[in-house]
Structures are given as structure tokens and as C-alpha cells.
Design a protein around this motif. Structure first.
Motif, PDB file in Angstrom:
ATOM      1  N   GLN A  33       1.100  -1.273 -22.886  1.00 14.05           N
ATOM      2  CA  GLN A  33      -0.341  -0.996 -22.836  1.00 14.05           C
ATOM      3  C   GLN A  33      -0.764  -0.089 -24.006  1.00 14.05           C
ATOM      4  OE1 GLN A  33      -0.481   0.471 -18.459  1.00 14.05           O
ATOM      5  NE2 GLN A  33      -2.528  -0.329 -18.854  1.00 14.05           N
TER       6      GLN A  33
ATOM      7  N   GLN B 163      -5.420  -4.386 -19.347  1.00 16.15           N
ATOM      8  CA  GLN B 163      -5.428  -4.250 -17.889  1.00 16.15           C
ATOM      9  C   GLN B 163      -4.460  -5.240 -17.261  1.00 16.15           C
ATOM     10  OE1 GLN B 163      -8.635  -6.093 -15.764  1.00 16.15           O
ATOM     11  NE2 GLN B 163      -8.901  -4.343 -14.404  1.00 16.15           N
TER      12      GLN B 163
ATOM     13  N   ASP C 200      -8.937  -4.826  -6.651  1.00 14.15           N
ATOM     14  CA  ASP C 200      -8.879  -4.603  -8.092  1.00 14.15           C
ATOM     15  C   ASP C 200      -7.661  -5.263  -8.738  1.00 14.15           C
ATOM     16  OD1 ASP C 200     -11.188  -3.066  -8.962  1.00 14.15           O
ATOM     17  OD2 ASP C 200     -10.517  -1.520  -7.583  1.00 14.15           O
TER      18      ASP C 200
ATOM     19  N   ARG D  59      -8.813 -10.282  -9.673  1.00 13.57           N
ATOM     20  CA  ARG D  59      -9.496 -10.099 -10.958  1.00 13.57           C
ATOM     21  C   ARG D  59     -10.052 -11.410 -11.505  1.00 13.57           C
ATOM     22  NH1 ARG D  59      -4.849  -7.730 -12.015  1.00 13.57           N
ATOM     23  NH2 ARG D  59      -4.340  -8.769 -13.964  1.00 13.57           N
TER      24      ARG D  59
ATOM     25  N   SER E  38     -13.081   3.533 -20.347  1.00 17.01           N
ATOM     26  CA  SER E  38     -12.049   2.712 -21.003  1.00 17.01           C
ATOM     27  C   SER E  38     -10.993   3.577 -21.686  1.00 17.01           C
ATOM     28  CB  SER E  38     -12.686   1.753 -22.022  1.00 17.01           C
ATOM     29  OG  SER E  38     -12.995   2.426 -23.230  1.00 17.01           O
TER      30      SER E  38
ATOM     31  N   CYS F 273      -7.471   3.707 -20.049  1.00 20.06           N
ATOM     32  CA  CYS F 273      -6.565   2.553 -19.968  1.00 20.06           C
ATOM     33  C   CYS F 273      -5.177   2.913 -20.504  1.00 20.06           C
ATOM     34  CB  CYS F 273      -7.159   1.384 -20.748  1.00 20.06           C
ATOM     35  SG  CYS F 273      -6.206  -0.111 -20.552  1.00 20.06           S
TER      36      CYS F 273
ATOM     37  N   ASP G 136      -5.223   2.658 -12.730  1.00 17.83           N
ATOM     38  CA  ASP G 136      -5.405   2.203 -14.113  1.00 17.83           C
ATOM     39  C   ASP G 136      -6.183   0.881 -14.109  1.00 17.83           C
ATOM     40  OD1 ASP G 136      -4.712   1.472 -16.949  1.00 17.83           O
ATOM     41  OD2 ASP G 136      -3.347   3.155 -16.734  1.00 17.83           O
ATOM     42  N   ILE G 137      -5.754  -0.005 -13.221  1.00 18.65           N
ATOM     43  CA  ILE G 137      -6.378  -1.327 -13.140  1.00 18.65           C
ATOM     44  C   ILE G 137      -7.809  -1.212 -12.612  1.00 18.65           C
ATOM     45  CG2 ILE G 137      -6.230  -3.557 -11.938  1.00 18.65           C
ATOM     46  CD1 ILE G 137      -3.104  -3.087 -12.035  1.00 18.65           C
TER      47      ILE G 137
ATOM     48  N   ALA H 278     -10.191   0.148 -15.247  1.00 18.27           N
ATOM     49  CA  ALA H 278     -10.517  -0.881 -16.245  1.00 18.27           C
ATOM     50  C   ALA H 278     -11.567  -1.836 -15.699  1.00 18.27           C
ATOM     51  CB  ALA H 278      -9.247  -1.638 -16.655  1.00 18.27           C
ATOM     52  N   ASN H 279     -11.477  -2.160 -14.413  1.00 13.73           N
ATOM     53  CA  ASN H 279     -12.503  -3.030 -13.818  1.00 13.73           C
ATOM     54  C   ASN H 279     -13.884  -2.387 -13.896  1.00 13.73           C
ATOM     55  OD1 ASN H 279     -11.085  -5.311 -13.143  1.00 13.73           O
ATOM     56  ND2 ASN H 279     -10.574  -4.628 -11.077  1.00 13.73           N
TER      57      ASN H 279
END
Lengths: 330, 94, 255
Positions: free
Chosen positions: A65, A89, B40, B44, C28, C31, C40-41, C44-45
Motif C-alpha cells: 500500500q 484500498q 466496507d 465494495r 485519503s 490510506c 483503513d478500508i 478509504a470508502n
């Protein structure tokens, strides 16, 4: 690859006569492409090797990442920012799926994380190289994800059920990753002189590290032979590297970019491209921790983990309080 | 204090009216957060309309060693399948 | 539709778009660095939703401006004094607690404000608000739950959340500091005057913060100057330096 140089038993693959009944039954199942599931009997070394391999694969996604995350806040348009963020992500998601697969083998995510942070477990060498320009976002998607796909597509057929299912999901999601990278490269290659220069520079820096991703030749490796017998490794490193070169060369030509290898040429006899090997001394230095970014990458992961400790503990404390209050009320 | 968040198994019902299907796992401190995390992590790409989560330790599973006694007896009950019966073509679709 | 002052309308739309642009950018930044993968996910959403809303708001702003600019031009080629976002959203992330509390304070406002905008006399505004309303309802659910969990969590998490609230509180008032632009929008039926939403907002955040065992500071002083562009914080310039660098260094390129 994302899992490089994973050690298995270190012994030669056992002959059928040397196997115990359990081992023979297990090998028959693998040979017949019947998936091994978490509660099934499995050789101890199969379990250990898989934990190392899936763990390394997961760590690579998470550390992976960082080089792309490096450019999210500098992405040149709103759409590029959204695409890059969605891609990075996904990598977090893929790390998560893989950690969960490893957890079915009797290890926890925290244990694996601690091994990564203490340097006892590795991640792919590629993520120890820096991303210096926006073109690197193109090159990483095109080359690094391209190389990863070479390995991950066959791994969907791997013998361990949870690993195989994670790879199916990952491959499905990854299908846009390489394309978005190539789309960036196309824009750059067709752009201004400065953009073209950036694109060529990115290819120059990323080419050999991408070839290293497949690991050194393992045609004589006992580790690889055992892993292949267990179907947790499907192809040799050289096979995958050759396939990658064969597919990538025409893509570079289409972009009008030059692969930095004077020896690169099509071999009519073999039907493959001949190419120069990367500098394997450099590869081993990177694995040892001496790549350009090893220290920064691990420090970034350690900082995220340490800084996040109070959050993880706080939310758990709240959940436990709630659960206790609920019990008291009943 | 050093404790990992519990592991949850995630089941999602997708667009086409099929049953909830196991899609994977994740960590969360409690059920409420597990559902949000599942949203989440596992929807997605517009995969779901409904989410179930259950803490992994609450799942009881059949033992692999029982596979024979559990599942083989049904193999011989061929009469449970429609293909067991020969119906003359003249009767039409059945 | 009654005659609408286009200058005021542009100002109003920029306020929406700059909020989501700057906050999306800040979120952001997490991230790859969040406390746990699931978070983290999720972050980001949230950022992706905000970037998507930005594309719509700034696209509309460019249309109203009528000088042939794109949403990207609006984001990448204006300087700090042109920005109309709240000071709250340009503040540095701080620790995770401050980030999630800021998110909650912003989400709570959006969750009240955006549904009202869906009834806007300008169908373009109503359409953007309709899409954003659903996203924001989820953001609020998640950020409120996390604020409660951390506020009423461990001793350390409680202390950090209280510290975050003390730090952020002086930036809350600006959301309701309405001016002639808001009055023009209210008169034209474009959107409500935010000053009238304070009571509902206080009730909403009061419920959550009390469940989180957090104490709202008594001082009602409010920093202002973001939404009217009079005086931003020093932080915005650094954020723009990073965000706009490629567009500024290589003008006119396609990416």
C-alpha cells in the motif's frame, strides 16, 4: 513474487513408499485436485509452509500500500485520485483476505503482524523501491501488478481451500489494477516530452525489480519441488518470468517505450524473448533489508501499528463494557 | 492489555434472491462494528443487499472424519432425484 | 425558477465542493496508515464518497462560472483565497481520534443539511444532494459509532477523544455562521440558512457525545473565515501545495 523464496521442509519430496498412511492419503487428495480444508488432516510442514507463504503474501499487500499510497495526495486529477485510492484500498482488502486465510491454519493476524514488524517475516522485494514520479503509478500498476497476476491466476487452483478462495476473490478484484496502470502509461507516453521522459524513467527503474519479483531460478530448489507437489506453488519462477517478459514486451512497444535491456530479442527457436537476468546480488541485499526503502517501509508500518494501539484497545474495552452491561441486565 | 479483536464470519445475500453466502471473515470488537466492517470490506463492488455476521467461535462444524457416515448414505438414495424415473416422451414435460 | 444571483450561487456551490474536496483529501491521507485493516478500508470508502461528491459539486461550480473550466480546474488551479471550505476540514488529521471526531462533527451537519438540499429549487443541487445524502447517512452511522466506542472505551481512548473535542470545538460554530450568500440561497429556495439548523445539530451531537461520555466545552467561541474565504488557516496552503503540485508543475498536460 509476493511470496518469494518460501522455505518448505528443505528435504527432498518423499516417495510414496516413505509416506505414512495419512501422508499418502493427503497426497492422493491433492493429486486428485480435492481441496484441503482447515480441519482436514495435513502434514505439519504443509501447514507451516502455507503459513509462511500466505503470511508473506499478505504482508506484501499491506506494505505494498505504501509506495502507491505515497502518491494519493498528489494525484493529478480527481478521477486519478479516486482510482488510485480504490486500488490501494483493494490491496488492504487483499491483505485482509489473506490474513484470514492464514488464520484458518492456527495463527492469528496479530502474531503475523508482529513477525512482520520485527523483521522475522518478509514481504516482496519490489516494495522496497521508491515511487519518485507520477509515472511510477503507471509503471507499478502495469509491471508490478502485471507480474503479480502471473502468479496469482494459477494460485486460484492451489490445494488449500481458504487460500484458493481468497485468490479467486483477489484475482476478480485485481483485474482493473494492471489496466489502470497501463492507462496512466498511455497518457504519459502520448503526452508532453516531460511526461514521456517520466514514463521512460519509470520503466527504466521498475523493469529489473519487476523481474526480481518472481524470485531467483528455482528449477533445482527442493523447497519449490515440495511446494509444487503440494500444489501451493503451481509454476516455476523461470516459467512465470518468461511469460511476463513475453507479454510485456509488445505492451512496451505499443507505448513507444524502450525496455532497458540490450540483450532483449525475440528467439524464433524457442518462441520466447531472450532477456538479461536482474542483478541477483542486489535482490539478496534488498531481502536482507538493504533496499532503498526497507527501513522507511517497516517504520511506516510500525508507526501505524503503534499509533493505532489505543484505538484497537479502546474499541475493544467499549465492546467488553457493553457485553458486561448486557449480561448484568439479563 | 493486548487482545486481538474477535474473528467474525461474514455472510452476504446478493442481488438475485439467493441465500446468504459465506464470503469471508474479518475482525471487529463487536457485532455492530462487524456489520459495518463487512459493508466496507465485502460489498465494495455492489455485491450485497443484506449482511449476516457471526462470531467465528460460535460456529459448530461437522468433523472431517465423519464425512463418510454423514454424507455417503445419501449417495445410494438415487430415487430422490428426478432423473431416476423414466417418463415416456408422449406424456410431455413433467 | 426565480432569478438567482449567479455569483451567490457559485459561492454556495463552492462551499459544498470545497468542503468535500478538502475533507476527502485529508481522509485519503490515512490510506495505508490506519490503526487496523478494517478501518483503513472504511476510511478509504469515506474518502472515495467525498471525492465523488466533489466531482459533482465542482463540476456544477464550473458550469455556473461559465468560463469553460472543469471540475479538475476548480480543484487544482485555484489558490487558497479562492477556497470556501470550513476551517474544520482543512485542519491536520492529528491522531485517529481527532480524524474520526472531525468526521463525525462534519457528518452530523451534512446529515441534517443535505436532505434539505434535496428539495432545492435548483434541480442540479437537488440531484447531487440526493446522491450524497445516502452516502452521508452511512458516514454518520460509522463515525458516531466509533466516537462512542472510543469516548466510552479505555481510559486512554477517552482522554484522547476529549482532547480532540476540546481542539475541534472552536471550529464547529463556523458551520452555522451564515451570511448574505446563505440568505440569498434561502430566499431563492436553493437551500436553507444553516443558522436555523443549529438546534437540531446540537441535539444530534449532544446525544452521541453524551453516550461517548464526552463533555462539550462551555466556551462557544468560533473560528471563522473558511466558508467566506476571508482567512484560512496556514494548513490549507500546504495541503494545496501537495494536491496541486503536478497540475502546477506541468501545466496543460493530460493525465
Amino acid at each position: 513474487m509476493y511470496a518469494q523464496m518460501v522455505k518448505s521442509t528443505g528435504d527432498a519430496v518423499k516417495s510414496r513408499e516413505d509416506m505414512s498412511d495419512d501422508e499418502r492419503h493427503f497426497q492422493d487428495k491433492v493429486d486428485a485436485n480435492i481441496k484441503v480444508e482447515p480441519r482436514d488432516w495435513m502434514p505439519d510442514d504443509y501447514r507451516k509452509t502455507l503459513i509462511r507463504q500466505i503470511g508473506q503474501h499478505a504482508h506484501s499487500e499491506i506494505v505494498g500500500q505504501l509506495p502507491e499510497g505515497n502518491w494519493i495526495t498528489r494525484a493529478p486529477t480527481l478521477e486519478r485520485k479516486a482510482i488510485l485510492l480504490a486500488k490501494v484500498q483493494d490491496e488492504a482488502g487483499h491483505g485482509l483476505y489473506l490474513y484470514c486465510a492464514a488464520e484458518t491454519l492456527g495463527v492469528t493476524r496479530d502474531e503475523l503482524t508482529e513477525k512482520l514488524l520485527s523483521g522475522r517475516m518478509k514481504y516482496s522485494s519490489i516494495f522496497n523501491y521508491p515511487t519518485l514520479t507520477w509515472a511510477d503509478m503507471g509503471a507499478v500498476g502495469w509491471l508490478v501488478d502485471g507480474a503479480a497476476i502471473m502468479n496469482q491466476v494459477p494460485l486460484q487452483r492451489t490445494s488449500y481451500g481458504p487460500y484458493s478462495r481468497a485468490m479467486v476473490r483477489i484475482c476478480k478484484e485485481e483485474s482493473f489494477h494492471q489496466r489502470q496502470g497501463y492507462a496512466i502509461m498511455m497518457k504519459m507516453a502520448q503526452g508532453s516530452p516531460a511526461q514521456r521522459k517520466m514514463a521512460q524513467d519509470a520503466l527504466n527503474r521498475m523493469w529489473y525489480p519487476s523481474l526480481m519479483m518472481f524470485g531467483p531460478s528455482d528449477k533445482d530448489s527442493v523447497h519449490s519441488a515440495q511446494s509444487m507437489a503440494w500444489k501451493i506453488k503451481i509454476n516455476t519462477n523461470d516459467e512465470l518470468r518468461q511469460k511476463f517478459v513475453n507479454e510485456t514486451v509488445p505492451q512496451a512497444e505499443y507505448l513507444g517505450l524502450t525496455i532497458p535491456d540490450e540483450n532483449l530479442k525475440f528467439n524464433e527457436e524457442t518462441g520466447n524473448y531472450d532477456f538479461s537476468q536482474p542483478d541477483w546480488d542486489e535482490f539478496f541485499e534488498v531481502l536482507k533489508g538493504n533496499g532503498p526503502c526497507n527501513t522507511d517501509r517497516l517504520n511506516a508500518r510500525r508507526k501505524a501499528w503503534d499509533d493505532g494501539a489505543w484505538v484497537r484497545e479502546g474499541l475493544l474495552a467499549h465492546a467488553e463494557k457493553r457485553a458486561a452491561a448486557k449480561v448484568a441486565a439479563e | 492489555m493486548k487482545k486481538e479483536w474477535p474473528l467474525w464470519e461474514v455472510f452476504i445475500r446478493g442481488q438475485h434472491g439467493l441465500n446468504h453466502r459465506h464470503v469471508g471473515s474479518l475482525h471487529a470488537p463487536d457485532a455492530e462494528t462487524a456489520i459495518l466492517n463487512a459493508r466496507d470490506v465485502y460489498t465494495r463492488r455492489n455485491e450485497g443487499l443484506s449482511i449476516w455476521v457471526v462470531e467465528a467461535r460460535h460456529i459448530s462444524a461437522s468433523a472431517p472424519g465423519d464425512k463418510g457416515p454423514l454424507f455417503e448414505p445419501s449417495e445410494s438414495k438415487v430415487y430422490r432425484h428426478p432423473t431416476f424415473y423414466d417418463i415416456p416422451k408422449d406424456v410431455g414435460h413433467m | 425558477m426565480a432569478q438567482v444571483d449567479q455569483k451567490a450561487l457559485l459561492e454556495f456551490v463552492l462551499r459544498q465542493g470545497d468542503n468535500t474536496l478538502v475533507l476527502g483529501h485529508r481522509v485519503s491521507e490515512w490510506c495505508g496508515h490506519a490503526p487496523v485493516l478494517e478501518e483503513d478500508i472504511a476510511l478509504a470508502n469515506t474518502a472515495l464518497d467525498l471525492i465523488g461528491q466533489t466531482q459533482m459539486w465542482l463540476g456544477l461550480a464550473a458550469e455556473i462560472e461559465g468560463e469553460g473550466h472543469s471540475a479538475d480546474d476548480m480543484a487544482y488551479l485555484r489558490d487558497a483565497w479562492d477556497f470556501r471550505n470550513l476551517l474544520l476540514v482543512e485542519l491536520p488529521n492529528g491522531d485517529f481520534g481527532r480524524t474520526i471526531l472531525r468526521q463525525f462533527l462534519f457528518d452530523a451537519f451534512s446529515a441534517i443539511y443535505l436532505p434539505l438540499l434535496t428539495k432545492s429549487a435548483d434541480p442540479r443541487v437537488a440531484e447531487i444532494a440526493a446522491k450524497a445524502t445516502k452516502e452521508v447517512a452511512y458516514h454518520l452511522e460509522r463515525s458516531a459509532q466509533t466516537v462512542v466506542g472510543l469516548g466510552d472505551g479505555s481510559e486512554e481512548s477517552h482522554a484522547r477523544m476529549q482532547e480532540a473535542l476540546d481542539y475541534l470545538w472552536p471550529y464547529v460554530g463556523e458551520m452555522f455562521a451564515s451570511d448574505s450568500v446563505d440568505q440569498a440561497m434561502a430566499e431563492a429556495g436553493i437551500g436553507p440558512d444553516p443558522a436555523g439548523l443549529r438546534a437540531e445539530y446540537d441535539a444530534l451531537i449532544g446525544r452521541v457525545l453524551s453516550e461517548a461520555t464526552l463533555r462539550i466545552p462551555e466556551d462557544s467561541f468560533a473560528h471563522k473565515g473558511g466558508r467566506n474565504g476571508y482567512m484560512h488557516t496556514e494548513h490549507l496552503g500546504h495541503l494545496l501545495t501537495q494536491m496541486q503540485w503536478l497540475q502546477r508543475a506541468y501545466p496543460g498536460c493530460e493525465w
